[in-house]
Motif scaffolding. Structure first.
Motif, PDB file in Angstrom:
ATOM      1  N   ILE A  52       0.838  -1.206   0.000  1.00 57.28           N
ATOM      2  CA  ILE A  52       0.000   0.000   0.000  1.00 57.28           C
ATOM      3  C   ILE A  52       0.871   1.253   0.000  1.00 57.28           C
ATOM      4  CG2 ILE A  52      -1.597   1.354   1.416  1.00 57.28           C
ATOM      5  CD1 ILE A  52      -2.902  -1.290   2.238  1.00 57.28           C
ATOM      6  N   VAL A  53       1.927   1.257   0.821  1.00 59.61           N
ATOM      7  CA  VAL A  53       2.850   2.405   0.851  1.00 59.61           C
ATOM      8  C   VAL A  53       3.447   2.626  -0.533  1.00 59.61           C
ATOM      9  CG1 VAL A  53       5.077   3.200   1.725  1.00 59.61           C
ATOM     10  CG2 VAL A  53       3.387   2.251   3.298  1.00 59.61           C
ATOM     11  N   GLU A  54       3.876   1.549  -1.166  1.00 53.11           N
ATOM     12  CA  GLU A  54       4.480   1.658  -2.494  1.00 53.11           C
ATOM     13  C   GLU A  54       3.487   2.216  -3.507  1.00 53.11           C
ATOM     14  OE1 GLU A  54       6.549  -1.219  -5.898  1.00 53.11           O
ATOM     15  OE2 GLU A  54       5.752  -2.070  -4.048  1.00 53.11           O
ATOM     16  N   ARG A  55       2.229   1.743  -3.464  1.00 51.53           N
ATOM     17  CA  ARG A  55       1.226   2.208  -4.425  1.00 51.53           C
ATOM     18  C   ARG A  55       0.888   3.676  -4.196  1.00 51.53           C
ATOM     19  NH1 ARG A  55       0.063   2.283  -8.122  1.00 51.53           N
ATOM     20  NH2 ARG A  55      -2.201   2.189  -8.218  1.00 51.53           N
ATOM     21  N   ILE A  56       0.740   4.095  -2.919  1.00 50.83           N
ATOM     22  CA  ILE A  56       0.406   5.493  -2.637  1.00 50.83           C
ATOM     23  C   ILE A  56       1.536   6.403  -3.093  1.00 50.83           C
ATOM     24  CG2 ILE A  56       0.018   7.181  -0.797  1.00 50.83           C
ATOM     25  CD1 ILE A  56      -1.455   4.995   0.744  1.00 50.83           C
ATOM     26  N   ASN A  57       2.769   6.078  -2.747  1.00 45.77           N
ATOM     27  CA  ASN A  57       3.904   6.922  -3.120  1.00 45.77           C
ATOM     28  C   ASN A  57       4.096   6.963  -4.635  1.00 45.77           C
ATOM     29  OD1 ASN A  57       4.482   7.596  -0.471  1.00 45.77           O
ATOM     30  ND2 ASN A  57       5.937   5.923  -0.179  1.00 45.77           N
TER      31      ASN A  57
END
Length: 356
Positions: A208-213
């Motif tokens: 999720i962190v990777e997708r948001i960033n």
């Protein structure tokens, strides 16, 4: 009997092999709104005590002192006081009830209507046909005496087997606003996403962190997301959205991620004869003999992998495939439940098991 058993064995083995050999769907994608909530958003319970009137002699009756005191107090408030308790000795059309409701996690406004639920607190036999008199609703904190709403309306019985509990549609009118604080202004305007318990894993939080960033960097030139654990992701609100945090959160929740692997879980309701499967519930290769039925679950060949927990180079198969095979043979639900139960007890079923 032996011929019948051999025939069933051959048929169901063929079914299991055919079903297990079918390719499974590729992982799908879902939006963050489907697996996350925003920290600060929570339901708020409200409660009250009231009277249901208009019952057909199924109420608490005149011998219930607490209910009669409440009725006498209500009559006194309506400028119709009673001179003695004897006047209420036959008041079997009245029942004292507990009132409960939940303010939605999104919040609510003054004047908004909500459903509420009523439950008999004393000896009423049924609330069917009754109507809740206007009753004050408060927060559950005993020290908070502020009235946050008023409840009233006809009682609807939802379960014919439980006549002492019901719902009052749109029964509460709120007398104040309820707002949720979803922006942490004390720590630099941050929003925290909470992953649902069934989806909280380190791998998904990192994804999720990777997708948001990845989604935000081309537009805002910042990478504001950071995982705080398997169940939460913290996001700094960019300067561009300081005046529009709602729009920013809406953008975040629309971001799609790979569908997470849900926790393998089996839930059995023995009363309704229902079996629910959540996630990938695996079965080890095993032979099942139940009454006149004999089933062999055969693993599909695979390359041996160290520490995979498998033997003889075979993969565990899925419970839903076995149930499809049993359904095709029209095996009764009682027998299906018995087979699933024994698979779990023998250690051949791989998932969290619950039975009620």
């Amino acid at each position: 009997m032996k011929t019948t058993t051999q025939s069933l064995f051959a048929v169901i083995t063929c079914l299991v092999v055919m079903i297990l050999g079918a390719p499974r769907r590729a992982p799908a994608r879902t939006q963050l709104r489907n697996i996350c909530t925003v920290y600060g958003q929570k339901e708020t319970p409200v409660i009250g005590i009231g009277l249901v009137v208009g019952l057909s002699r199924t109420g608490d009756g005149g011998k219930n002192a607490a209910a009669m005191r409440a009725l006498a107090s209500t009559l006194r408030y309506l400028n119709n006081p009673v001179e003695s308790g004897k006047e209420l000795s036959d008041a079997s059309n009245v029942a004292m009830v507990a009132i409960s409701a939940n303010i939605p996690k999104e919040g609510a406004s003054n004047g908004q209507r909500l459903d509420c639920y009523v439950q008999s607190t004393f000896g009423a036999k049924s609330l069917k046909g009754g109507r809740l008199l206007i009753s004050p609703i408060r927060m559950p904190n005993v020290n908070d005496l502020q009235v946050v709403g008023l409840a009233s309306g006809p009682v609807v019985i939802e379960d014919a087997d439980v006549l002492t509990s019901g719902r009052v549609p749109n029964g509460i009118v709120l007398e104040r606003d309820f707002r949720t604080e979803f922006i942490d202004t004390k720590h630099g305007n941050r929003v925290t996403l909470l992953l649902d318990a069934a989806h909280a894993t380190f791998g998904l939080a990192s994804h999720i962190v990777e997708r948001i960033n990845t989604e935000l960097y081309p537009v805002l030139h910042v990478k504001p997301a950071n995982a705080l654990g398997p169940d939460r992701v913290e996001i700094a609100v960019p300067e561009l959205y300081r005046d529009d945090p709602v729009g920013f959160i809406a953008w975040i929740l629309d971001i799609d991620v790979m569908t997470p692997q849900t926790e393998a879980r089996i839930w059995i309701n023995t009363k309704s004869k229902t079996v629910l499967i959540h996630g990938d519930v695996g079965i080890s290769p095993v032979i099942i003999s139940h009454k006149s039925l004999k089933v062999e679950v055969i693993g599909t060949p695979s390359d041996p992998a160290p520490f995979a927990g498998l033997s003889s180079g075979q993969e565990k198969q899925q419970l839903d495939d076995l149930l499809n095979g049993l359904q095709a043979l029209k095996v009764p639900n009682d027998d299906v439940i018995s087979i699933v139960r024994e698979l779990y007890r023998s250690g051949n079923l791989h998932g969290v098991y619950e039975e009620r």
